[in-house]
Design an enzyme around this catalytic site. Structure first.
Site, PDB file in Angstrom:
ATOM      1  N   GLU A   1       4.829 -11.166  -6.124  1.00 29.62           N
ATOM      2  CA  GLU A   1       3.794 -11.356  -7.146  1.00 29.62           C
ATOM      3  C   GLU A   1       4.188 -10.827  -8.522  1.00 29.62           C
ATOM      4  OE1 GLU A   1       3.794  -9.333  -4.626  1.00 29.62           O
ATOM      5  OE2 GLU A   1       2.743  -7.453  -4.975  1.00 29.62           O
TER       6      GLU A   1
ATOM      7  N   GLY B   1     -21.082  -8.962 -26.190  1.00 28.86           N
ATOM      8  CA  GLY B   1     -19.706  -8.904 -25.708  1.00 28.86           C
ATOM      9  C   GLY B   1     -19.394 -10.181 -24.929  1.00 28.86           C
ATOM     10  N   VAL B   2     -18.119 -10.346 -24.577  1.00 26.58           N
ATOM     11  CA  VAL B   2     -17.698 -11.594 -23.949  1.00 26.58           C
ATOM     12  C   VAL B   2     -18.420 -11.842 -22.623  1.00 26.58           C
ATOM     13  CG1 VAL B   2     -15.711 -12.912 -23.123  1.00 26.58           C
ATOM     14  CG2 VAL B   2     -15.419 -11.252 -24.954  1.00 26.58           C
ATOM     15  N   ASP B   3     -18.433 -10.827 -21.754  1.00 19.63           N
ATOM     16  CA  ASP B   3     -18.950 -11.059 -20.403  1.00 19.63           C
ATOM     17  C   ASP B   3     -20.437 -11.413 -20.401  1.00 19.63           C
ATOM     18  OD1 ASP B   3     -16.421 -10.283 -19.846  1.00 19.63           O
ATOM     19  OD2 ASP B   3     -16.932  -8.321 -19.035  1.00 19.63           O
TER      20      ASP B   3
ATOM     21  N   GLY C   1       0.849  -1.188   0.000  1.00 21.28           N
ATOM     22  CA  GLY C   1       0.000   0.000   0.000  1.00 21.28           C
ATOM     23  C   GLY C   1       0.878   1.228   0.000  1.00 21.28           C
TER      24      GLY C   1
ATOM     25  N   HIS D   1       8.149  -7.624  -3.583  1.00 23.31           N
ATOM     26  CA  HIS D   1       6.882  -8.068  -4.170  1.00 23.31           C
ATOM     27  C   HIS D   1       7.042  -9.415  -4.882  1.00 23.31           C
ATOM     28  CE1 HIS D   1       4.479  -4.467  -3.460  1.00 23.31           C
ATOM     29  NE2 HIS D   1       5.624  -3.822  -3.528  1.00 23.31           N
TER      30      HIS D   1
ATOM     31  N   LYS E   1     -10.806 -11.798 -16.506  1.00 23.22           N
ATOM     32  CA  LYS E   1     -11.226 -11.858 -17.912  1.00 23.22           C
ATOM     33  C   LYS E   1     -10.828 -13.179 -18.589  1.00 23.22           C
ATOM     34  CE  LYS E   1     -13.096  -9.380 -21.250  1.00 23.22           C
ATOM     35  NZ  LYS E   1     -14.317  -8.556 -21.059  1.00 23.22           N
TER      36      LYS E   1
ATOM     37  N   CYS F   1       5.258  -6.138   1.511  1.00 25.71           N
ATOM     38  CA  CYS F   1       5.595  -4.709   1.485  1.00 25.71           C
ATOM     39  C   CYS F   1       4.926  -3.971   2.646  1.00 25.71           C
ATOM     40  CB  CYS F   1       5.241  -4.122   0.122  1.00 25.71           C
ATOM     41  SG  CYS F   1       6.020  -2.524  -0.154  1.00 25.71           S
ATOM     42  N   TYR F   2       3.975  -3.089   2.381  1.00 20.67           N
ATOM     43  CA  TYR F   2       3.302  -2.392   3.488  1.00 20.67           C
ATOM     44  C   TYR F   2       2.724  -3.406   4.478  1.00 20.67           C
ATOM     45  CZ  TYR F   2       0.000   0.614   5.984  1.00 20.67           C
ATOM     46  OH  TYR F   2      -0.691   1.285   6.961  1.00 20.67           O
TER      47      TYR F   2
END
Ligand code: XMP
Length: 530
Positions: A187, A241-243, A66, A185, A386, A93-94
């Site tokens: 990730e 659309g896709v969603d 953060g 990090h 997605k 991190c934070y």
């Protein structure tokens, strides 16, 4: 009552890692990495009370980074109790500084921030064994740092398991209490062994079995939808659309004809798109549902006649869309559930993580929930990223062409025609766009990296065709490469492909005598011309 069904209740009993969001920019990436270990992960706001977290029975908790300092007034914090639940915690991190701070360690502010690549030296723990987090990680490895504050002294009971030249506590742990912290990090890609470290936490420390699979998502979701909906009626606004298409497929598999999909064709879709949507979801398609296609182009064109201001066009299209949808909904009568194709990034971006009744104001169905009479909102894709939505779509038998569709704005060609909209201009841009996309495909150009389309400039200019003078429109071809749609670069399309497009568009599309290729990046340009 207009409630929210995040469907979280249907995931009870599933192994999960809770990610507490302290405002860091990489929270979604952490969630992804955990899911890559085949463990379900969920981002919750840092304000979630320890009791609430406990109710979810997570196998582990990750505290994100953060932008704050733990010493700043009002900086996000957490209850000390969080570390006493007996649930493993990893602070990043934070999150690591907060762990140190809350448990009696010392956090200090460095005179200069450390940002970018760094090298950690991972040492052994007190009992000379290797830290679980760093199993199989070389003694020295590259990590990504982004911080000003640092842990100067680890709290009692902790051992320092890694350091860098500038950071005395790059990692620390209290293995007995299963509390782990890393200043860097893990990730992000730049942390060479970051994936392994997270995997060690999730699998080895938290004891997750890693049996969560995307393929089990569809099955689980179908069961959950059936349970929730019972014999109720569901209404879904389908944009093609896709969603919304994946949501439609899922709902159809779950409740069949109890589902009605309303597809509003506003006349601003790409060439043949309306028919393509109908081919999939209409009576001839493979899905069992009530499909209502509203051909409303005349209404939209009438409302848009003479309007040149881009925002005004957007507003008119949005409002008319709701009007049309509402009329159709009334014909159906009372529905029990209004379904939406909201996906996980929409939920997270709206800042709630989970729980709250967030209704994304979908570009083309914004404002709908206030206008349709229903009991509850149902959002079956709320937990998916997605690419997970796409994978689910493929599993449900949606055609690849639809699943990998490029993003298309809600107002459609309305924002790809500069100036006022007429039926003839729509025809021009549809034809030119179809040729452009066809030639890109023939040329083997990868269009999955951004957006590729034709737009109609409002420019008319002089040309010569055959023996005659022409005074026709200029079409702009636009191709952008982007990962986040916030910034973009013009795509380098081979010259011969562009030449073919130019020749075909001028030759085949009546009313066009010039073709431009738009070189503008974003910023300063936007992706759409309007
Ligand atoms: P811009 O043009 O702002 O586009 O660079 C960024 C992304 O957003 C899409 N876009 C829209 N989507 N309604 C939408 O649903 C809109 O009014 C709209 N305007 C732009 C655009 O296609 C691109 O993906």
């Amino acid at each position: 009552m207009k409630g929210d069904t995040s469907m979280a209740e249907n995931t009870a009993g599933r192994e999960r890692i809770v990610i507490l969001d302290f405002g860091g920019q990489y929270k979604q990436l952490i969630a992804r990495r955990v899911r890559e270990c085949n463990v379900y992960s969920e981002i919750l706001p840092y304000t979630t009370a320890p009791e609430e977290i406990q109710k979810l029975s997570p196998k582990g908790i990750i505290l994100t980074g953060g932008p704050n300092s733990v010493y700043e007034e009002g900086s996000p914090s957490c209850d000390r109790e969080l570390f006493e639940l007996g649930i493993p915690v990893l602070g990043i991190c934070y999150g690591s500084q907060l762990m140190a701070h809350r448990l009696g360690g010392r956090v200090e502010t460095a005179p200069v921030s450390e940002y970018g690549h760094a090298e950690i030296e991972a040492g052994n723990t007190q009992d000379a064994g290797r830290s679980v987090l760093f199993q199989g990680v070389p003694e020295r490895s590259a990590v990504w740092m982004s911080h000003t504050d640092y842990i100067a002294q680890a709290p009692e009971g902790f051992v320092v398991t890694a350091h860098t030249d500038r950071c005395p506590v790059a990692a620390m742990e209290d293995a007995e209490r299963k509390l782990y912290a890393v200043q860097f990090h893990p990730e992000v890609e730049h942390t060479e062994y970051g994936r392994q470290m997270l995997r060690h936490f999730v699998i080895d420390v938290c004891g997750c079995s890693g049996d969560w699979k995307m393929s089990s998502f569809a099955e689980e979701a179908i069961r959950a939808i059936r349970e929730k909906v019972g014999d109720g009626k569901v209404l879904l606004g389908l944009s093609g659309g896709v969603d919304s298409s994946v949501a439609a497929a899922l709902l159809s598999r779950a409740v069949g004809r109890q589902l009605t999909c309303v597809f509003v064709d506003h006349g601003l879709l790409r060439k043949n798109e309306g028919d393509e949507v109908e081919a999939v979801f209409g009576p001839a398609g493979p899905f069992d549902l009530n499909f209502v296609r509203v051909n409303a182009r005349e209404r939209f064109y009438l409302k848009l006649a003479g309007i040149t201001d881009p925002e005004m066009k957007r507003k008119i299209i949005g409002a008319e869309f709701i009007e049309v949808f509402e009329e159709e909904a009334k014909k159906i009568g009372r529905v029990d559930f209004l379904a939406q194709g909201t996906i996980y990034p929409d939920v997270v971006e709206s800042g709630t993580g989970s729980g709250g009744a967030v209704i994304k104001s979908h570009h083309n169905v914004g404002g709908l929930p206030e206008r349709v009479d229903f009991r509850e909102i149902i959002e079956p894709l709320r937990q998916l990223f997605k690419d997970e939505v796409r994978q689910t779509g493929l599993e449900l038998g949606l055609p690849e062409k639809l699943v990998f569709r490029q993003p298309f704005p809600g107002p459609g060609l309305g924002v790809r025609i500069v100036g006022d909209i007429t039926a003839d201009k729509v025809r021009i841009v549809q034809e030119a766009d179809a040729i452009f996309r066809e030639e890109l495909e023939k040329g083997g150009i990868d269009t999955g990296n951004g957006q590729y389309f034709a737009a109609l400039t409002n420019v008319r200019s002089v040309g010569v065709m055959g023996d005659g003078r022409t005074y026709d429109y200029a079409v702009a071809l636009r191709g952008v490469v982007t990962s986040d749609f916030m910034t973009a670069e013009a795509a380098e399309i081979p010259w011969d492909v562009l030449q073919t497009c130019m020749r075909r568009i001028i030759g085949e599309v009546k009313g066009v005598n010039r073709v431009f290729y738009d070189l503008t990046s974003k910023p300063p340009g936007t992706i759409e011309l309007e």
